[in-house]
Structures are given as C-alpha cells and as structure tokens.
Design an enzyme around this catalytic site. Structure first.
Site, PDB file in Angstrom:
ATOM      1  CD  GLU A  55      35.165  20.325  40.743  1.00 50.78           C
ATOM      2  OE1 GLU A  55      35.925  19.900  41.616  1.00 50.78           O
ATOM      3  OE2 GLU A  55      34.771  19.611  39.801  1.00 50.78           O
ATOM      4  CD1 TRP A 109      45.731  25.983  45.396  1.00 52.29           C
ATOM      5  CD2 TRP A 109      45.669  25.530  47.583  1.00 52.29           C
ATOM      6  NE1 TRP A 109      44.432  26.078  45.815  1.00 52.29           N
ATOM      7  CE2 TRP A 109      44.358  25.813  47.142  1.00 52.29           C
ATOM      8  CE3 TRP A 109      45.862  25.226  48.928  1.00 52.29           C
ATOM      9  CZ2 TRP A 109      43.260  25.788  47.979  1.00 52.29           C
ATOM     10  CZ3 TRP A 109      44.767  25.199  49.764  1.00 52.29           C
ATOM     11  CH2 TRP A 109      43.480  25.476  49.289  1.00 52.29           C
ATOM     12  CD  GLU A 164      31.116  14.564  39.994  1.00 51.38           C
ATOM     13  OE1 GLU A 164      31.071  14.901  41.187  1.00 51.38           O
ATOM     14  OE2 GLU A 164      32.160  14.673  39.318  1.00 51.38           O
ATOM     15  N   GLY A 195      52.514  21.138  52.797  1.00 52.89           N
ATOM     16  CA  GLY A 195      51.820  20.797  54.039  1.00 52.89           C
ATOM     17  C   GLY A 195      51.612  22.051  54.869  1.00 52.89           C
ATOM     18  CB  CYS A 217      52.761  23.068  47.374  1.00 56.13           C
ATOM     19  SG  CYS A 217      51.962  24.202  48.513  1.00 56.13           S
ATOM     20  CE  LYS A 265      33.660  17.521  38.122  1.00 58.55           C
ATOM     21  NZ  LYS A 265      34.179  16.549  38.938  1.00 58.55           N
ATOM     22  CE  LYS A 296      43.099  15.093  39.770  1.00 59.24           C
ATOM     23  NZ  LYS A 296      41.652  15.119  39.496  1.00 59.24           N
TER      24      LYS A 296
HETATM   25  C1  G6P Z   1      39.657  18.273  45.523  1.00 59.00           C
HETATM   26  C2  G6P Z   1      39.539  18.133  44.027  1.00 59.00           C
HETATM   27  C3  G6P Z   1      38.281  17.317  43.691  1.00 59.00           C
HETATM   28  C4  G6P Z   1      38.329  15.975  44.386  1.00 59.00           C
HETATM   29  C5  G6P Z   1      38.509  16.143  45.905  1.00 59.00           C
HETATM   30  C6  G6P Z   1      38.808  14.815  46.586  1.00 59.00           C
HETATM   31  O1  G6P Z   1      38.652  19.086  46.013  1.00 59.00           O
HETATM   32  O2  G6P Z   1      39.476  19.400  43.418  1.00 59.00           O
HETATM   33  O3  G6P Z   1      38.237  17.106  42.296  1.00 59.00           O
HETATM   34  O4  G6P Z   1      37.154  15.274  44.137  1.00 59.00           O
HETATM   35  O5  G6P Z   1      39.621  16.998  46.172  1.00 59.00           O
HETATM   36  O6  G6P Z   1      40.029  14.341  46.104  1.00 59.00           O
HETATM   37  P1  G6P Z   1      40.527  12.863  46.262  1.00 59.00           P
HETATM   38  O7  G6P Z   1      41.909  12.855  45.675  1.00 59.00           O
HETATM   39  O8  G6P Z   1      40.513  12.550  47.729  1.00 59.00           O
HETATM   40  O9  G6P Z   1      39.583  11.996  45.508  1.00 59.00           O
END
Ligand code: G6P
Length: 612
Positions: A494, A74, A487, A101, A2, A491, A607
């Site tokens: 997502e 979240w 990748e 957390g 969050c 994308k 994110k």
């Molecule tokens: C989440 C995000 C992804 C990202 C992954 C790892 O699933 O939606 O876009 O690649 O976490 O995140 P990080 O911050 O560890 O690269």
C-alpha cells in the site's frame, strides 16, 4: 469515495470549505473544488491535484460568499481533470452539485437530457444531476418548494449510490442535501450549519451532528434545518453529540497520520477494551443482547470484510473457533456477495469495517439480512452506514483513523473480535474459565507490551534503510503468524509500492520457493511456540537459496543465522497478531519514508471505498 464539505452561515465559506477538504483528503485526492454563492451567482473554482492547489487559484481568497459546497475527488468516471472535478453546474449555471458515489444509469440519463437539448462538459456521471434538477425546476410550479421538489424528482431518476449537496442562486438561503448508500452528516452550529461526508472534517466547528439516513433529504438554512423523508414528508430529527476530540483528528506533532496512529495503539486498544473486559469478571457488551439459546442455535459464522479489516477477521476466526468451537469462514466482501453463500437463520454474519462505508461490505450485509441471518457490525465510525443496516453493532472506539493505510483500526478490530469470542465462550460455557481469565490478563497487558515495541524503533529503521530499494519481498508465517504476514505484506504494498507476497511458510515449497534468489528479503513471523520449529525449517530453506531474513519473534532464537531479529513480548497466540503487526506497520512506514513517498496518501488508494 470522495469527500464532501458544505457551509451555510455568516462567515466566509471558502476557508471553512478548504480546511474541511484538507482533513478529508484521505477519501480521495486527485482533484478538488468549491462552489460559493457570490453576488447572486455561483462561482466555481476547481482543479486537478491536491486540495492545496485550490489556494493557488486566482481570486479564491477574495470570495466573500457565506454559502458553499466543496469536494475532493477520487476518480471513477472520467480521468482526474479540471472538467471532471466537482462541483458541476447545469447548463444555465443555476444549480451547483457535488456528489459522492456512482450513478449507474448516468448514460441513460445523459441521453435523455441530450434529447432535451442539454450539453455536457465532463465525462462524469455526476454532471447529469444538476441538469436533471434544472430540467425538473424548469417544468415545475414555481413556489417556495420548487427547488426541493426538483432535487427530489432528479434523485428519483438516479440508480446507484449518492451523497449530494446542491446550491442555487435562485434560492440563495439554503443548501439541499440527500444521501443513499454514501455517508453525509450535518454539523449544527449557532446560526450556521456545516455539512460533511465524514465527521472529522467539521469536528473543529461543532460536536452536534445530524446523521442523515438513506433516502432522507435536508434543507439546510443558517438558523434551522428541515428534514424530509423520500416522499418529502417532513419530520423532526434528534441531534447526536459526538465526543471525538478535534485534536485527535490532527497530527499531534507526528510527521504523518500513519505514524501517529501507530503510536496511538496502546491507547486505542485501551479504549476498545473499555469496560467490556475485566479480570475475574464476565465480559459484557452494552450494545449486544445475544441469548444463550440463540448462540447455541448458530451452526456457522461468516466474517466478511475488505482489506485490512478482512485480515482482522482471520484473527477473529481463530479466536471464535478455538474458544467457541463454532465453524467460522472468513470471506472477502466482494466475493461473498456474488458466490451464493449458504446462509439461513442459524448463521451469524459479522461484518468488519473501520469506516462503516465500504460498499462491498454493506452490500454483503444486506444480502445476509435478506436470507434471514442475524448481522453484527464491527465498526469504528459511530452512525456509519453499516451500523445502521446491521442488527447489532459493536464499536472499536479507536478514534478517527486518517491515514489511508489502516493500523490502529486493525489492532482494535482484533482485540474486539477476541473479546467477542470470549463473551460468546462464556455464554456457551465452551472454554474453561481459568483459560479465559489468563487470556483476559494477556489482553489487558497488550497496551504496555506495544509501548515496549514502540520504544525500539532503531532496528526497524536500520532494516528499512537496508531494504527500501528492493523490488520484491516475501512475508512468511504459519497459523496466526500467516494472518499477520498477509497484513504486513498489504501494508508494504500500500505505502511503499514494493511488490510483496505473503505465504504460509509450509506452502512455500509448493511453488513460491522458485522465486527465492540471492539477496531477496524474506520477513518471517514466529510467535506460536507450537509452530516455531517447523517455521524455522522453512526459513532455513530460503536462507540456503540466498535470501536475507528478518525474523519477528517472541521466542529465544539464538544462533539461527538470521540476518535481523526483532524481539517482541510474549503473549497468547490468539492475540499475538496485535503485537507482531506493529513492527510490520513500522517497517512499511520507514521503507515508504526512505523512498520519499506520501505515506498518508498512497497513489491510487482511498480510505473509504464507497464504490464496488
Ligand atoms: C480500503 C482501505 C483499506 C481498508 C479497506 C476496508 O481499501 O484503503 O485500508 O482496510 O478499504 O475499509 P473499511 O473501512 O471497510 O475497514
């Protein structure tokens, strides 16, 4: 995962809190809320839905309080609802808490508090915290430090991860914060202080930050801050100047953060290269001092990460194996930590995380440390949790990435890993200098080559218009092109919610080809000259079965009966993902736009995934 914001000063807290939350919505956005101290009472305003909904709550704009805490959620425990939104209050409305957390032992704590007569309104794990604080406050000696001691006693009972802010009308001149395995920063102002889970939320107010450590407490007043360790022994703490540009965290005229971040890639890659790589010079990292003896002693490297960062790791593996001849295994962090990997002091473990806060990646790093391996973090966020755990950190310097779907962080991670591979190869003398120099020239040319791809949006937009109603898509490639296919497929999933699969083109005939039927879209990446002919044969197999094909290539492929071809500039196969991923990012983006979806905040995602 969050988002948290806090303010204490002489200004009205509410607009500062809401604006901070808006820039943090990428951390979670199913509900939001604020608590402000108003006429010696806590006023909580919260609701399900996006942060902007807060502005519709009656009376929110009339709040004059100058101390407040805020949260965008979240959901983990309890569905998104007003009751489950933060802030949460104790039964006597004396303590308001926001928390990021997970409290793993919340059931046990809830039972304990229930026995003591406390009741609960929400299904969250968080609601135990204000009630525990109240419990310890009620039973504590009522001196000036009772608030801090009550928070500490409550925190001592918690198992799990947390970044917590607490305010109380009983102590109306301070905010208390503490963190463990969840990020929290304090922004220092003039007679005011800001709190946030992420720097961009308060970057427009200050560039001076205190990065709170695990198990560290801060008692934040308008004009000073007291820091304490986990036993409440006070200490001083250095302020850190963070030179990110606040406007870099805004949209800069682009429709969405994702599009802005795609277009930022020429510059973010320039920043990643920085002074680390120059033609005809050895690569250098200010932040690394790995000796030749150590590198020679390594017999295995693990690259561990999640999501897009893991895909960047695949490109890193190719580069390290090719240039250094050290075996590299790429692992998904959530698998690595539970599969009892073979690690010793001859293992180097590289962890990639844009946010530096991904719970699984951090846990996987801690595991390697306990087994004696050296750990190296690749992160984009200065001072993030992972960088504080790792033996070494190298930063991507890609600037803040706000859109949930990662774009510029990926390309910067790949660039940085390839530079790292060259740096290792130079120390180990494992690849001829002239070949490394050619690769360096190719890396330095990447920004301009990406610009040429970004100049040709029309074919990608056209293709997106033709296929956005599809239910399924396939992505094919071989070698490094297969890594990019993974990748591209991620994308698309997502942000467009289209089901897609990525396959190694050579593997297609071993099962997946059964799924190919008339009209289905197959996207193929063809950049490695040594594999192109074989991949073309695989594409012919799907064309024969009625697939519509889009080919992304740096080869001259005329008369091959593909439906669409997007040409990209040529480069060394080790870095071709950095170019071939750009049309795939744009394809996912325009498909999502055609479907009218929220590109930056796709459903169910966040994110920064700070939970397991
Ligand atoms: C989440 C995000 C992804 C990202 C992954 C790892 O699933 O939606 O876009 O690649 O976490 O995140 P990080 O911050 O560890 O690269």
């Amino acid at each position: 995962m969050c988002g948290i914001v806090g303010y204490i000063g002489n200004k009205k807290a509410t607009p500062i809190l809401i604006n901070g939350l808006l820039s943090l919505e990428y951390r979670g956005y199913d509900s939001a809320g604020i608590a402000v101290l108003e006429n010696n009472k806590i006023v909580v305003m919260k609701d399900k839905g996006r942060v902007n909904n807060l502005n519709n709550i009656d009376g929110i704009n009339n709040l004059n309080g100058t101390i407040g805490i805020a949260h965008t959620r979240w959901a983990t425990h309890g569905k998104p609802s007003k009751e489950n939104s933060h802030p949460h209050l104790d039964n006597s409305n004396s303590f308001a808490v926001v928390h990021n957390g997970i409290i793993e032992n919340y059931n046990e704590l809830r039972n304990f508090l229930t026995e003591k007569g406390y009741t609960f309104i929400s299904q969250t794990d968080t609601e135990v915290i204000p009630n525990l604080i109240h419990y310890y406050y009620k039973n504590g000696i009522k001196d000036e430090n009772v608030f801090l001691r009550a928070v500490k006693s409550a925190v001592d009972d918690l198992k799990g991860s947390y970044a917590i802010e607490v305010i109380s009308p009983l102590f109306p001149n301070r905010v208390i914060v503490v963190r463990k395995d969840s990020p929290l920063v304090i922004g220092k102002g003039e007679n005011e202080n800001y709190i946030a889970s992420d720097i961009p939320a308060i970057l427009s107010h200050t560039k001076n930050f205190y990065l709170l450590d695990d198990n560290e407490y801060a008692e934040i007043y308008t004009d000073h801050i007291n820091f304490y360790d986990s036993s409440l022994v006070s200490h001083s703490k250095a302020v850190k100047n963070i030179e990110w540009d606040a406007s870099a965290a805004e949209k800069d005229g682009f429709e969405d953060y994702m599009l802005k971040e795609i277009f930022e890639q020429p510059n973010s890659i320039r920043e990643t290269i920085g002074s680390r790589l120059k033609l005809n010079e050895l690569c250098s990292f200010d932040d690394l001092d790995l000796s030749k003896e150590y590198l020679q002693s390594i017999n295995k490297i693990y690259i561990v990460a999640c999501g897009t960062a893991m895909h960047a790791g695949l490109a890193g593996k190719n580069a390290i194996e090719k240039l250094c001849r050290i075996p590299v295994t790429v692992d998904i962090a959530s698998e690595f930590r539970y599969r009892d990997p073979i690690i010793d002091d001859k293992t180097l473990c590289i962890y990639i995380s844009q946010s530096g806060e991904t719970a699984d990646t951090i846990a996987a790093l801690k595991l390697a440390k306990t087994k004696g391996a050296k750990t190296l973090a690749v992160s984009n966020v200065i001072g993030s949790s992972i960088t504080r755990e790792a033996n070494y950190t190298i930063y991507t310097h890609a600037g803040p990435e706000i859109a949930v779907a990662s774009t510029k962080a990926y390309t910067s991670q790949v660039v940085l890993l390839v530079i790292l591979a060259i740096y290792f190869a130079e120390i180990l003398n494992s690849t001829p200098a002239n070949l490394l120099n050619d690769l360096k020239a190719d890396i330095l040319d990447l920004p301009v080559k990406i610009e040429t791809i970004l100049d040709q949006l029309e074919p990608i937009k056209d293709f997106a218009k033709k296929v956005y109603t599809q239910k399924d898509m396939f992505f094919l490639g071989r070698g490094t092109d297969y890594n990019v296919a993974l990748e591209g497929s991620l994308k698309l999933k997502e942000i467009s919610y289209i089901h897609s699969e990525a396959y190694s083109a050579g593997e297609l005939k071993h099962g997946p080809i059964a799924l190919i039927e008339n009209g289905i879209t197959v996207v193929s990446i063809l950049t490695d000259p040594s594999l192109v002919e074989k991949s073309i044969s695989n594409i012919q197999e799907v064309i024969t079965r009625g697939a519509k094909t889009l080919v992304i290539t740096n080869q001259n492929l005329t008369n091959k009966h593909f439906d669409f071809v997007i040409n990209i500039p040529n480069t060394n196969p080790l870095i071709s993902p950095i170019l071939s991923v750009v049309p795939l990012q744009l394809l996912a983006y325009y498909i999502s736009k055609n479907k009218g979806l929220d590109v930056d905040k796709p459903r169910n995602l966040a994110k920064s995934v700070t939970v397991e």
